[in-house]
Design an enzyme around this catalytic site. Structure first.
Site, PDB file in Angstrom:
ATOM      1  N   LYS A 189       9.528  -0.700   2.759  1.00 29.12           N
ATOM      2  CA  LYS A 189       8.693  -0.313   1.148  1.00 29.12           C
ATOM      3  C   LYS A 189       9.034  -1.495   0.400  1.00 29.12           C
ATOM      4  O   LYS A 189       7.320  -1.535   0.177  1.00 29.12           O
ATOM      5  CB  LYS A 189       9.794   0.410   0.622  1.00 29.12           C
ATOM      6  CG  LYS A 189       9.475   2.862   1.284  1.00 29.12           C
ATOM      7  CD  LYS A 189       9.933   3.331  -0.062  1.00 29.12           C
ATOM      8  CE  LYS A 189       9.346   4.823   0.142  1.00 29.12           C
ATOM      9  NZ  LYS A 189       9.920   5.150  -0.220  1.00 29.12           N
ATOM     10  N   ARG A 190       9.747  -2.640   0.955  1.00 35.13           N
ATOM     11  CA  ARG A 190       9.405  -3.782   0.189  1.00 35.13           C
ATOM     12  C   ARG A 190       7.953  -4.211   0.570  1.00 35.13           C
ATOM     13  O   ARG A 190       8.071  -5.216  -0.498  1.00 35.13           O
ATOM     14  CB  ARG A 190      10.874  -4.463   0.930  1.00 35.13           C
ATOM     15  CG  ARG A 190      11.564  -5.185  -0.185  1.00 35.13           C
ATOM     16  CD  ARG A 190      13.039  -5.586   0.512  1.00 35.13           C
ATOM     17  NE  ARG A 190      13.100  -5.434   2.347  1.00 35.13           N
ATOM     18  CZ  ARG A 190      12.618  -6.321   2.775  1.00 35.13           C
ATOM     19  NH1 ARG A 190      12.501  -7.480   2.379  1.00 35.13           N
ATOM     20  NH2 ARG A 190      12.603  -6.616   4.111  1.00 35.13           N
TER      21      ARG A 190
END
Ligand code: GLU
Ligand code: ZN
Length: 477
Positions: free
Chosen positions: A255-256
C-alpha cells in the site's frame, strides 16, 4: 495428454489486489491458449478474515478486467462445490486416510504447551518447530486425551532428511530438504477446518488441476504440498511460480507504493483493457516488440515459457502511458461516459461531450478530467509561472485582449461556440496585427494561465461567454 486445467484460488480476505489479478490473468491466458479449463475456487477456510463481501469484490474485479472462468463460483461445474467451507467432509476424509497410512497423526498439545516448547527451543538457539510430542501416542493415550475432552489438530508427519524436488516451469528445479520445513505441520485444525496447504492439495487433485500458476510468495508452501501429494499418492501438478511484484523502490509492492487493489484503479479512472495489458507485462513479455496488446492478442501470445524469473517492477508511469493509449483510441461518446462520474452533477450532456472532445488526447485517465475543471468553471486561476507571466508582459497584449473581448461581447450566448471563437481570435489578430505565438499564445495564457493545453477555442466555449469575459477583464485591471 490430459486437458489443461488451471485455477485461481483467492482467499476472500480483502479486495482483489494487483498480484492476485496478475495470477488470475496468467491462469486465464494460459487456459485460453491451451483451450483448457479455468476454475475459480474460493479458499475461505480462514473464517475470521474471510467474507462474502470480499468474495464479491474479487468476482466483480475479475469481471471488470474481462477475466472469465468457465468453472467454479458462479459458473458451476462437475467438481463443485467450489467454496472450501462447503467441502469440509473431503478434507476430513483425506486427513483420515493420511492418519491410517501413518502420514499424519492427532496432536492434543494445548497452545500453552506449544508455547513452552517454542520458548525452550528459542532459548536453546533452535528454530521453533513442533517437537513431535504426540507422534507416538499409544491407543490408550489417545483415548484418555479424547475422554478428557481435548480436541486434537491433525499434523502431517514430515519425513526427516528427504530431498524434495520441485520442477518449476518458471524457476527451474527447486530442491528443498524436508528438514527445512519446520516440523510436523497442522493440516486440520481442532475445529475441523483444513489449513491452506492441505485444502489446496485435496482440491487441486480432486478438481484435476494440471498446472498451478501462482505468485512466488507461495513457493515456500510448495514443499509441504508436495509431501501431501506424495503421501496421498496423487500425481503432483506442474508448478509455475511467477515472480513477485516490486514497488518502484524495489521492495515488495504494498500500500505504501499507492493503490494495490483493482477497484482503486477502476475508481481512479483506468481502463480495464489498459490494466490487463499492464498486468500481462508484469513478469511476462511477448516475443515481438509490441507493447500494446489486446486481450485477444494476449491469449494468442501468452506462454509460461516467457514468464520471467526476475521480479517485476510496478511502474505506474507505464500504466498511465498504456492507459492513455487506450483512452485516446476511444470514441468521444465513450470518453464522455468515462468522465461523467468525475464531473459535477450540473454538467449537461452537451457540455460533457464538448469536454470529452476537447480533452480527448490530453487525458491519461478519466479521473484527470478533474484537473481541468478549474479552467472551465470560471473561478480564479492559480498563479501563473514566470514564463507564462512573461508572455503577457508584451506591448500589444492589452490591445489584443481588448479587440478579442469586443468580438466575444458581440456574440450571443447561443452563438458562443468553438468555431465562432476561432473566428473571433482570427479577427482580433487581423485588427491588431498579432500573428502566431503573439496571437495564440497570448490569448491562451490570458484565458488559461498556462502555455499549453487543449484547443483554445473549445476550452473557451466550455468556459462560457460570461466567465471568459470576467477572466479577461480581470487581466485588464
Ligand atoms: N488462497 C491462496 C491465496 O490466495 C491461494 C494460493 C494458491 O494459488 O495456491 O494466496
Ligand atoms: Zn501434540
Amino acid at each position: 495428454m490430459n486437458k489443461i486445467r488451471v485455477r485461481f484460488a483467492p482467499s476472500p480476505t480483502g479486495p482483489l489486489h494487483i498480484g492476485g489479478a496478475r495470477s488470475a490473468l496468467f491462469n486465464y491466458l494460459f487456459a485460453a491458449g491451451a483451450k483448457g479449463d479455468f476454475v475459480l475456487r474460493v479458499e475461505d477456510t480462514d473464517l475470521e478474515r474471510s467474507s462474502r463481501e470480499s468474495e464479491q469484490n474479487i468476482i466483480e474485479s475479475l469481471r471488470w478486467l474481462g477475466i472469465e472462468w468457465n468453472e467454479g463460483i458462479g459458473a458451476g461445474g462437475e467438481f463443485g462445490p467450489y467454496r472450501q467451507t462447503e467441502r469440509l467432509p473431503l478434507y476430513v476424509k483425506a486427513a483420515q486416510q493420511l492418519i491410517e497410512m501413518g502420514y499424519a497423526y492427532k496432536c492434543y498439545c494445548s497452545e500453552e504447551e506449544l508455547e513452552e516448547v517454542r520458548i525452550a527451543q528459542q532459548v536453546a538457539g533452535d528454530t521453533p518447530h513442533y517437537n513431535g510430542a504426540c507422534l507416538h501416542l499409544t491407543a490408550e493415550e489417545h483415548l484418555a486425551k479424547e475422554a478428557a475432552g481435548l480436541k486434537p489438530v491433525v499434523r502431517f508427519a514430515v519425513p526427516p532428511h528427504q530431498e524434495l524436488i520441485i520442477e518449476d516451469v518458471v524457476r527451474g528445479r527447486v530442491i528443498v530438504n524436508s528438514d527445512e520445513i519446520g516440523g510436523d505441520f497442522v493440516i486440520l485444525k481442532s475445529d475441523g477446518l483444513p489449513t491452506y496447504n492441505f485444502a489446496a492439495v485435496v482440491d487441486d487433485h480432486q478438481m484435476q488441476i494440471t498446472h498451478i500458476v501462482r505468485g512466488e510468495e507461495h513457493l515456500p508452501n510448495t514443499p509441504r504440498q508436495l509431501l501431501i501429494y506424495l503421501a496421498l499418492k496423487y500425481p503432483p501438478p506442474i508448478f509455475a511460480h511467477v515472480s513477485l511484484i516490486l514497488g518502484p523502490d524495489h521492495s515488495k509492492m504494498s500500500k505504501r507504493h499507492g493503490s494495490v487493489s483493482v477497484v482503486n484503479y477502476r475508481e481512479e479512472g483506468f481502463l480495464p483493457q489498459a490494466l490487463v495489458n499492464f498486468l500481462a507485462l508484469l513478469g511476462w513479455s511477448p516475443e515481438g516488440e509490441q507493447e500494446l496488446l489486446s486481450m485477444e492478442q494476449l491469449k494468442e501470445q501468452f506462454s509460461l515459457n516467457r514468464v520471467s524469473k526476475s521480479p517485476a517492477v510496478f511502474d505506474i508511469a507505464k500504466l498511465r502511458w498504456l492507459n492513455a493509449q487506450y483512452l485516446h483510441a476511444l470514441s468521444t461518446e465513450e470518453i464522455a461516459a468515462g468522465i461523467t462520474p468525475y464531473l459535477p452533477v450540473d454538467f449537461d450532456e452537451k457540455r460533457i461531450v464538448l469536454l470529452a472532445e476537447t480533452l480527448a488526447t490530453h487525458l491519461e485517465t478519466f479521473a484527470q478530467v478533474k484537473d481541468y475543471l478549474h479552467l472551465i468553471e470560471g473561478g480564479p486561476l492559480p498563479d501563473m509561472d514566470e514564463k507564462a507571466a512573461a508572455v503577457l508582459n508584451q506591448e500589444h497584449v492589452a490591445r489584443l485582449i481588448c479587440a478579442f473581448s469586443e468580438h466575444v461581447e458581440a456574440l450571443s450566448e447561443e452563438e458562443f461556440t468553438a468555431p465562432a471563437i476561432k473566428e473571433a481570435i482570427k479577427q482580433a489578430g487581423k485588427e491588431t496585427g498579432a500573428k502566431g505565438a503573439a496571437l495564440f499564445m497570448v490569448l491562451r495564457v490570458a484565458i488559461t494561465g498556462c502555455m499549453h493545453g487543449p484547443d483554445l477555442d473549445k476550452l473557451a466555449a466550455l468556459i462560457g461567454k460570461k466567465n471568459l469575459l470576467k477572466r479577461l477583464k480581470y487581466l485588464e485591471a
